[in-house]
Design an enzyme around this catalytic site. Structure first.
Site, PDB file in Angstrom:
ATOM      1  N   CYS A   1       0.812  -1.223   0.000  1.00 18.85           N
ATOM      2  CA  CYS A   1       0.000   0.000   0.000  1.00 18.85           C
ATOM      3  C   CYS A   1       0.846   1.274   0.000  1.00 18.85           C
ATOM      4  O   CYS A   1       0.369   2.337  -0.388  1.00 18.85           O
ATOM      5  CB  CYS A   1      -0.950  -0.002   1.190  1.00 18.85           C
ATOM      6  SG  CYS A   1      -2.106  -1.392   1.197  1.00 18.85           S
TER       7      CYS A   1
ATOM      8  N   HIS B   1      -3.471   7.387   2.430  1.00 21.34           N
ATOM      9  CA  HIS B   1      -3.833   6.075   1.902  1.00 21.34           C
ATOM     10  C   HIS B   1      -5.253   5.761   2.341  1.00 21.34           C
ATOM     11  O   HIS B   1      -5.608   5.898   3.514  1.00 21.34           O
ATOM     12  CB  HIS B   1      -2.858   5.027   2.436  1.00 21.34           C
ATOM     13  CG  HIS B   1      -3.267   3.621   2.150  1.00 21.34           C
ATOM     14  ND1 HIS B   1      -3.701   3.209   0.909  1.00 21.34           N
ATOM     15  CD2 HIS B   1      -3.321   2.522   2.952  1.00 21.34           C
ATOM     16  CE1 HIS B   1      -3.998   1.918   0.960  1.00 21.34           C
ATOM     17  NE2 HIS B   1      -3.779   1.478   2.181  1.00 21.34           N
TER      18      HIS B   1
ATOM     19  N   ASN C   1     -10.012  -0.076  -0.365  1.00 21.54           N
ATOM     20  CA  ASN C   1      -8.555  -0.031  -0.291  1.00 21.54           C
ATOM     21  C   ASN C   1      -7.989  -0.580  -1.602  1.00 21.54           C
ATOM     22  O   ASN C   1      -8.087  -1.775  -1.867  1.00 21.54           O
ATOM     23  CB  ASN C   1      -8.073  -0.865   0.901  1.00 21.54           C
ATOM     24  CG  ASN C   1      -6.565  -0.816   1.081  1.00 21.54           C
ATOM     25  OD1 ASN C   1      -5.834  -0.381   0.201  1.00 21.54           O
ATOM     26  ND2 ASN C   1      -6.102  -1.278   2.233  1.00 21.54           N
TER      27      ASN C   1
END
EC number: 2.3.1.180
Length: 323
Positions: A113, A250, A280
């Protein structure tokens, strides 16, 4: 001095949208349960013919067009992904071919990520070192293809997509008022590698594997790690949270985003949120959120933008950029 300035931005999403209610026939969950714990309401899922390369190439084309450039103007294609089309060659090379780029070089970077933050930082180093003038930085993922669709704690969290920016060398004056990347800080700690990982790979199981996560452990570490690396960026530049125009974190979990913004004393109205519509998307998360805020007119030339991400490893990092 040389600065790496954002010249263009683009994004791409799969056609299929999967809402929280669509999971009710797959695992024991509900829209209310997912929204309360994550802030996610829907996400895009790659269909037949949609891959990390096809999504990444689409986002890249949009970024190059937005920059007013041609593919032949690009010196380096840098792709952040944990879900490449093949073990090798690099998916960045496949995107390079899709775009018709025959000069320069291309490679993949994997930091889960945090990948896009790592990729921007790497691109900035190539630009300031004189090895590239224009770098195409892409974050693209198809995490839906490494999910265990029987695990309700993870399958509801992730989506697919891609975002890209074109970074270009420009003359700066060494001031925080300069356009471009002002500071970047990266961290990793392999002691946490089993808290978020994929349980397979070519060298161990000869399989792709599935994503596994200790959600509470990730949440417990996330806010402290994120704020620590952001504060390091502030210290390096002499800037403060009050100077930030937009915080683009994020997009993993709205509770983590809210807690991080609160600890940093960044006002809620300055935080860009897209986790509700994207879920996500790992390395695609930050560029997708950036592209959204640029497209709707929130982020404007001259704005100070703070980017951050944390991912498996653990890896984490932050970038301060003057738009």
């Amino acid at each position: 001095m040389i600065r790496s300035v954002v010249r263009g931005i683009g994004s791409a999403l799969p056609k299929r949208v999967m809402k929280n209610t669509d999971f009710e026939g797959i695992v024991e969950t509900s829209d209310e349960w997912i929204v309360q714990r994550t802030g996610i309401r829907e996400r895009h899922i790659a269909g037949e013919g949609e891959t990390t390369v096809s999504l990444g190439a689409a986002a890249a084309r949009a970024a190059i067009e937005n920059a007013g450039l041609q593919p032949s103007d690009i010196d380096l294609v840098l792709l952040a992904t944990s879900t490449p089309n093949n073990t090798f060659p690099a998916s960045a090379v496949a995107i390079q071919r899709e775009l018709g780029i025959t000069r320069g070089f291309a490679f993949d970077l994997q930091a889960v990520c945090s990948g896009f933050i790592y990729a921007i930082t790497t691109a900035d180093l190539y630009i300031r070192g004189g090895m590239a003038r224009r770098v195409l930085v892409i974050g693209a993922e198809t995490f839906s293809r490494i999910l265990d669709w029987t695990d309700r704690t993870t399958c509801v969290l992730f989506g697919d997509g891609a975002g890209a920016i074109v970074l270009e060398a420009a003359e700066g004056h060494g001031l925080t008022s300069d356009r471009g990347i002002l500071a970047a800080n990266l961290r990793s700690d392999g002691n946490h590698k089993e808290k978020l990982y994929v349980d397979g790979g070519p060298s161990t199981t000869q399989t792709v594997g599935h994503l596994r996560m200790e959600g509470r452990e990730v949440f417990k570490h996330a806010v402290g790690m994120i704020t620590d690396v952001i504060e390091a960026s502030f210290e390096a530049t002499g800037l403060t949270a009050e100077d930030i125009d937009w915080f683009v974190p994020h997009q993993a979990n709205k509770r983590i985003i809210d807690a991080s913004a609160k600890k940093l004393h960044i006002a809620e109205e300055k935080v860009v949120i897209t986790v509700d519509r994207h879920g996500n998307t790992s390395a695609a998360s930050v560029p997708l959120a950036l592209a959204t805020a640029v497209a709707d007119g929130r982020i404007k030339k001259g704005d100070l933008v703070l980017l951050e991400a944390m991912g498996g490893g653990f890896t984490w990092g932050a970038v301060l950029v003057r738009w």
